[in-house]
Structure formats: C-alpha cells, structure tokens
Write a protein that holds these residues in place. Structure first.
Motif, PDB file in Angstrom:
ATOM      1  N   CYS A  54      22.167 -13.578 -58.764  1.00  0.00           N
ATOM      2  CA  CYS A  54      22.461 -12.143 -58.776  1.00  0.00           C
ATOM      3  C   CYS A  54      23.961 -11.938 -58.627  1.00  0.00           C
ATOM      4  O   CYS A  54      24.613 -12.574 -57.782  1.00  0.00           O
ATOM      5  CB  CYS A  54      21.705 -11.469 -57.630  1.00  0.00           C
ATOM      6  SG  CYS A  54      21.974  -9.682 -57.519  1.00  0.00           S
ATOM      7  N   HIS A  56      25.411  -9.477 -57.404  1.00  0.00           N
ATOM      8  CA  HIS A  56      25.740  -8.686 -56.212  1.00  0.00           C
ATOM      9  C   HIS A  56      26.302  -9.593 -55.115  1.00  0.00           C
ATOM     10  O   HIS A  56      27.508  -9.655 -54.891  1.00  0.00           O
ATOM     11  CB  HIS A  56      24.480  -7.943 -55.740  1.00  0.00           C
ATOM     12  CG  HIS A  56      24.652  -7.179 -54.473  1.00  0.00           C
ATOM     13  ND1 HIS A  56      23.610  -7.011 -53.572  1.00  0.00           N
ATOM     14  CD2 HIS A  56      25.724  -6.546 -53.925  1.00  0.00           C
ATOM     15  CE1 HIS A  56      24.039  -6.298 -52.544  1.00  0.00           C
ATOM     16  NE2 HIS A  56      25.322  -6.000 -52.741  1.00  0.00           N
ATOM     17  N   CYS A  74      16.016  -8.263 -57.777  1.00  0.00           N
ATOM     18  CA  CYS A  74      16.526  -9.250 -56.837  1.00  0.00           C
ATOM     19  C   CYS A  74      15.786  -9.127 -55.500  1.00  0.00           C
ATOM     20  O   CYS A  74      15.568  -8.019 -54.995  1.00  0.00           O
ATOM     21  CB  CYS A  74      18.024  -9.037 -56.630  1.00  0.00           C
ATOM     22  SG  CYS A  74      18.766 -10.148 -55.409  1.00  0.00           S
ATOM     23  N   TRP A  79      18.416  -4.954 -56.255  1.00  0.00           N
ATOM     24  CA  TRP A  79      19.129  -4.638 -57.500  1.00  0.00           C
ATOM     25  C   TRP A  79      18.276  -5.086 -58.678  1.00  0.00           C
ATOM     26  O   TRP A  79      17.642  -6.150 -58.652  1.00  0.00           O
ATOM     27  CB  TRP A  79      20.481  -5.340 -57.546  1.00  0.00           C
ATOM     28  CG  TRP A  79      21.517  -4.756 -56.625  1.00  0.00           C
ATOM     29  CD1 TRP A  79      21.328  -4.236 -55.385  1.00  0.00           C
ATOM     30  CD2 TRP A  79      22.920  -4.660 -56.895  1.00  0.00           C
ATOM     31  NE1 TRP A  79      22.510  -3.814 -54.851  1.00  0.00           N
ATOM     32  CE2 TRP A  79      23.519  -4.068 -55.767  1.00  0.00           C
ATOM     33  CE3 TRP A  79      23.742  -5.029 -57.963  1.00  0.00           C
ATOM     34  CZ2 TRP A  79      24.888  -3.819 -55.678  1.00  0.00           C
ATOM     35  CZ3 TRP A  79      25.099  -4.788 -57.893  1.00  0.00           C
ATOM     36  CH2 TRP A  79      25.668  -4.175 -56.762  1.00  0.00           C
ATOM     37  N   GLN A  80      18.277  -4.271 -59.745  1.00  0.00           N
ATOM     38  CA  GLN A  80      17.460  -4.574 -60.910  1.00  0.00           C
ATOM     39  C   GLN A  80      18.350  -4.873 -62.119  1.00  0.00           C
ATOM     40  O   GLN A  80      19.356  -4.194 -62.351  1.00  0.00           O
ATOM     41  CB  GLN A  80      16.518  -3.405 -61.223  1.00  0.00           C
ATOM     42  CG  GLN A  80      15.472  -3.197 -60.127  1.00  0.00           C
ATOM     43  CD  GLN A  80      14.512  -2.070 -60.448  1.00  0.00           C
ATOM     44  OE1 GLN A  80      14.742  -1.243 -61.338  1.00  0.00           O
ATOM     45  NE2 GLN A  80      13.397  -2.019 -59.701  1.00  0.00           N
ATOM     46  N   TRP A  81      17.924  -5.903 -62.889  1.00  0.00           N
ATOM     47  CA  TRP A  81      18.689  -6.394 -64.033  1.00  0.00           C
ATOM     48  C   TRP A  81      17.802  -6.369 -65.267  1.00  0.00           C
ATOM     49  O   TRP A  81      16.640  -6.761 -65.214  1.00  0.00           O
ATOM     50  CB  TRP A  81      19.187  -7.820 -63.763  1.00  0.00           C
ATOM     51  CG  TRP A  81      19.995  -7.897 -62.498  1.00  0.00           C
ATOM     52  CD1 TRP A  81      19.531  -8.099 -61.228  1.00  0.00           C
ATOM     53  CD2 TRP A  81      21.403  -7.720 -62.383  1.00  0.00           C
ATOM     54  NE1 TRP A  81      20.565  -8.074 -60.331  1.00  0.00           N
ATOM     55  CE2 TRP A  81      21.739  -7.851 -61.015  1.00  0.00           C
ATOM     56  CE3 TRP A  81      22.437  -7.494 -63.300  1.00  0.00           C
ATOM     57  CZ2 TRP A  81      23.039  -7.746 -60.543  1.00  0.00           C
ATOM     58  CZ3 TRP A  81      23.740  -7.396 -62.843  1.00  0.00           C
ATOM     59  CH2 TRP A  81      24.034  -7.519 -61.479  1.00  0.00           C
ATOM     60  N   ASN A  87      23.019  -4.675 -64.895  1.00  0.00           N
ATOM     61  CA  ASN A  87      22.451  -3.982 -63.744  1.00  0.00           C
ATOM     62  C   ASN A  87      22.065  -2.566 -64.151  1.00  0.00           C
ATOM     63  O   ASN A  87      22.871  -1.817 -64.708  1.00  0.00           O
ATOM     64  CB  ASN A  87      23.470  -3.942 -62.605  1.00  0.00           C
ATOM     65  CG  ASN A  87      22.964  -3.184 -61.395  1.00  0.00           C
ATOM     66  OD1 ASN A  87      23.599  -2.239 -60.944  1.00  0.00           O
ATOM     67  ND2 ASN A  87      21.817  -3.587 -60.870  1.00  0.00           N
ATOM     68  N   ILE A  90      20.579   0.258 -58.595  1.00  0.00           N
ATOM     69  CA  ILE A  90      20.839  -0.098 -57.206  1.00  0.00           C
ATOM     70  C   ILE A  90      20.059   0.916 -56.390  1.00  0.00           C
ATOM     71  O   ILE A  90      20.398   2.107 -56.393  1.00  0.00           O
ATOM     72  CB  ILE A  90      22.345  -0.032 -56.877  1.00  0.00           C
ATOM     73  CG1 ILE A  90      23.141  -0.986 -57.786  1.00  0.00           C
ATOM     74  CG2 ILE A  90      22.577  -0.371 -55.406  1.00  0.00           C
ATOM     75  CD1 ILE A  90      24.651  -0.869 -57.634  1.00  0.00           C
ATOM     76  N   PRO A  96      24.102   2.515 -61.299  1.00  0.00           N
ATOM     77  CA  PRO A  96      24.188   1.047 -61.266  1.00  0.00           C
ATOM     78  C   PRO A  96      25.630   0.565 -61.345  1.00  0.00           C
ATOM     79  O   PRO A  96      26.559   1.356 -61.569  1.00  0.00           O
ATOM     80  CB  PRO A  96      23.412   0.634 -62.521  1.00  0.00           C
ATOM     81  CG  PRO A  96      23.609   1.781 -63.465  1.00  0.00           C
ATOM     82  CD  PRO A  96      23.633   3.018 -62.604  1.00  0.00           C
ATOM     83  N   ARG A 101      27.639  -8.348 -65.183  1.00  0.00           N
ATOM     84  CA  ARG A 101      26.548  -8.755 -66.075  1.00  0.00           C
ATOM     85  C   ARG A 101      26.208 -10.221 -65.813  1.00  0.00           C
ATOM     86  O   ARG A 101      27.105 -11.059 -65.662  1.00  0.00           O
ATOM     87  CB  ARG A 101      26.957  -8.570 -67.534  1.00  0.00           C
ATOM     88  CG  ARG A 101      25.869  -8.909 -68.539  1.00  0.00           C
ATOM     89  CD  ARG A 101      26.351  -8.647 -69.952  1.00  0.00           C
ATOM     90  NE  ARG A 101      25.318  -8.973 -70.932  1.00  0.00           N
ATOM     91  CZ  ARG A 101      25.474  -8.860 -72.250  1.00  0.00           C
ATOM     92  NH1 ARG A 101      26.633  -8.436 -72.734  1.00  0.00           N
ATOM     93  NH2 ARG A 101      24.482  -9.173 -73.066  1.00  0.00           N
TER      94      ARG A 101
END
Length: 340
Positions: A54, A56, A74, A79-81, A87, A90, A96, A101
């Motif tokens: 991640c 982050h 994650c 956090w979503q990807w 991203n 958040i 986001p 990336r």
C-alpha cells in the motif's frame, strides 16, 4: 549454479499463477522479478496484478487485504485501490490521494494461466502471448483434450533462456530423452518476437532407422523468453506449455502443462487412465531437462559443433531484443567462436 551473464529482468509475458488459483474475491501473493506482488479478482471476474505494498504506510496487501466489489481494500487503514492501482477512497477523508499509484501489470488469462507483461522500461506489450490451441490455427480447442496436467517447481537456479535454447538443441534428445536417432529441424523462424521451431522426431524404433522414414514431429511457438507452446503430430496427440519466470537475480519458478488428446468414440475410463499416464511421462521427460538446466553454467561463447552453429546463433541473436540493455547474451562472441 554459476550466475549467468544474462539479465533476470527480461521483457515479455511471464506466468505468475494459474487462473483457478485466484477465485472471485481472492487475493493471491507471489514474488517475481524481485518484487512482492499480489493478484486479486474483483466481483466482476476482472483480474488485477500489482505490486504488493500500500502506498499509504506500506502494508502488504496480500496479508489481510480484501476485495470490495471492484476495488482492493488495505487491511491497515481501509484505503481502497482500483484496478489501475489508483487510490479511490480514504474512508476518513473527503477525497482520495490522487498523487499516488501502485504499479500494476498488463494481464492476460490464457492456457488456464495468468500471464503478466514485464518491462522495466514501462513499455506496452509489443507481442501477444501464444495460445496452445488457437495459435496453431488448426481448429482445436481445450474440449478436444483431457484435463490439463501440471508441474510446478520453485526456486531453481536457472534462466528462462536455457529452456528456449533447448528448442534448437537437436543433439540432447538422444542422450537426455533416449530417442533412437537425432531429430531434424525443419523450421527456424526467428524474425519476430514470437518465433517458430519445427522438427521431425521419433521416440520409437532403433538407431538403424533413417530420419527420412520418420512420420512424427513437434511444432513449437515461443512467445518471447517466458512462454513456449508445442503441438505434436504423428504420435500420441499432445500439447504442452512451458513457462519459466524469474523470481530474483538467481532463481526462477518453472511451470509445465500438458494436454493429451481425446479420441472421438473412445471416451472410456481406460482411455482416460492411459492419457493420464502418458501425460505423466511427458512431465517426467521435462523434469529430465530441468535437472540439467538447474545445474548448468551459461557457456558464452559455447564450444559448438559445426552442425549446431546455425540454430544457436539464431536463437541467441533473437533473444537480445528481450533484454533491457540489448546485451543479454553475447551473440558477437558466438560468431567469433564460429569464425575460429
């Protein structure tokens, strides 16, 4: 094994998993080309392969990361990807992080396998991964064959190019695989990134027969250094796929698959059992090659017999295009040896 003077980060398509290893909602861990990677399958069935950490705070997404619809979440802070590695959420912010990336890889699913395109310069794919059925353009399909049989061996100290060079090495068949006579190559086509090698071969008879009387052989298609597919003719109908993928600077994972053809009207339990036995024999023969490759020193320039120069010169020259510096194997040294 003596470390080969060949880059372990070549360009091309390489297998990182089998498709059935990654179900919808699954996150699959792996390491290739010195990178920790994950593959995950969204609810739509779309497969994504990306680097594992991640952006982050560096959590490994393969340990607790979860698929949420069409994104990967994650386990550390939620956090979503998305499938492009961007991203998109958040959960405790209004927007986001659009500036970060995760590296993703072009992916194709073919031959019941997951292939990624690897290129350290970030170029888009410039050739296609071969299909063990469609690429031979003979109307065949997976339905004409018994289920795929597989070999998977990890951590061998070998380079993908060793396997491809086997495709022009006519002399090894007699001594490694016990063929009664040396095969004859009828096609060497190394004009494009996808190359073609055909040869006449038999595994039956004795050393008194003539190659002109042999009515069986193999057609091979090489998709770069990472994938080779073959079709046999005039013998038990079989197709094979070999895929060698570098893990780090010294080792590669080896995958090998074989399909044995069905005989219409003879779909019996005995026929299926014999097909399985023959598939295991094909795998055994491939293991014989692995035993050599895994303990081999890359000879550059090699001490070749006169009859070997054409094939080895052609394939080593062809292989150069897949290396970042264009110097993956010393074709110049090979030609110098020939001149001597």
């Amino acid at each position: 094994m003596a470390k080969p003077p060949l880059s372990m980060t070549p360009t091309g398509w390489f297998q990182v998993a089998w498709s059935d290893e990654i179900a919808v909602g699954a996150v699959h861990r792996m390491k290739y080309f010195g990178q920790e990677m994950i593959a995950w399958r969204a609810d739509s069935g779309q497969l994504t392969v990306m680097n594992a950490y991640c952006e982050h705070l560096g959590a490994h997404l393969g340990f607790g990361g979860s698929v949420v619809g069409e994104v990967l979440q994650c386990p550390f802070h939620g956090w979503q990807w998305n499938q492009q590695g961007r991203n998109v959420c958040i959960p405790y912010e209004d927007r986001p992080n659009r500036g970060r990336r995760i590296t993703t890889y072009p992916v194709v699913e073919r031959n019941s396998s997951v292939y990624i395109w690897h290129d350290i310069d970030g170029r888009e794919p410039f050739f296609d991964a071969p299909d063990v059925f469609a690429s031979f353009e003979d109307g065949s399909s997976e339905a004409d064959y018994y289920p795929q049989q597989r070999l998977f061996e990890q951590g061998h100290e070998m380079h993908p190019q060793y396997v491809l060079e086997n495709g022009v090495d006519f002399a090894h068949f007699k001594y490694v695989h016990g063929t009664p006579i040396n095969p004859i190559f009828t096609r060497h086509d190394f004009d494009e990134p996808v190359s073609y090698v055909d040869f006449t071969i038999t595994f039956e008879g004795d050393d008194g027969q003539r190659i002109e009387d042999v009515s069986s052989g193999v057609e091979a298609i090489n998709g770069g250094l990472g994938i080779a597919v073959t079709k046999s003719w005039g013998m038990i109908d079989n197709r094979t796929i070999s895929a060698i993928t570098p893990v780090d600077d010294c080792t590669s994972d080896v995958r090998f698959m074989v399909y044995i053809g069905r005989t219409p009207g003879k779909e019996t339990e005995r026929a299926a059992a014999r097909a399985e036995e023959f598939g295991l024999e094909v795998i055994r023969q491939f293991r014989q090659d692995i035993h050599i490759w895994a303990h081999q020193r890359y000879s550059d320039p090699p001490a070749l017999a006169q009859s070997e120069y054409q094939g080895f010169t052609a394939i080593r020259q062809w292989a150069l295009q897949f290396y970042p510096d264009g110097k993956g194997g010393s074709a110049a040294a090979l030609k110098a040896a020939e001149a001597r």
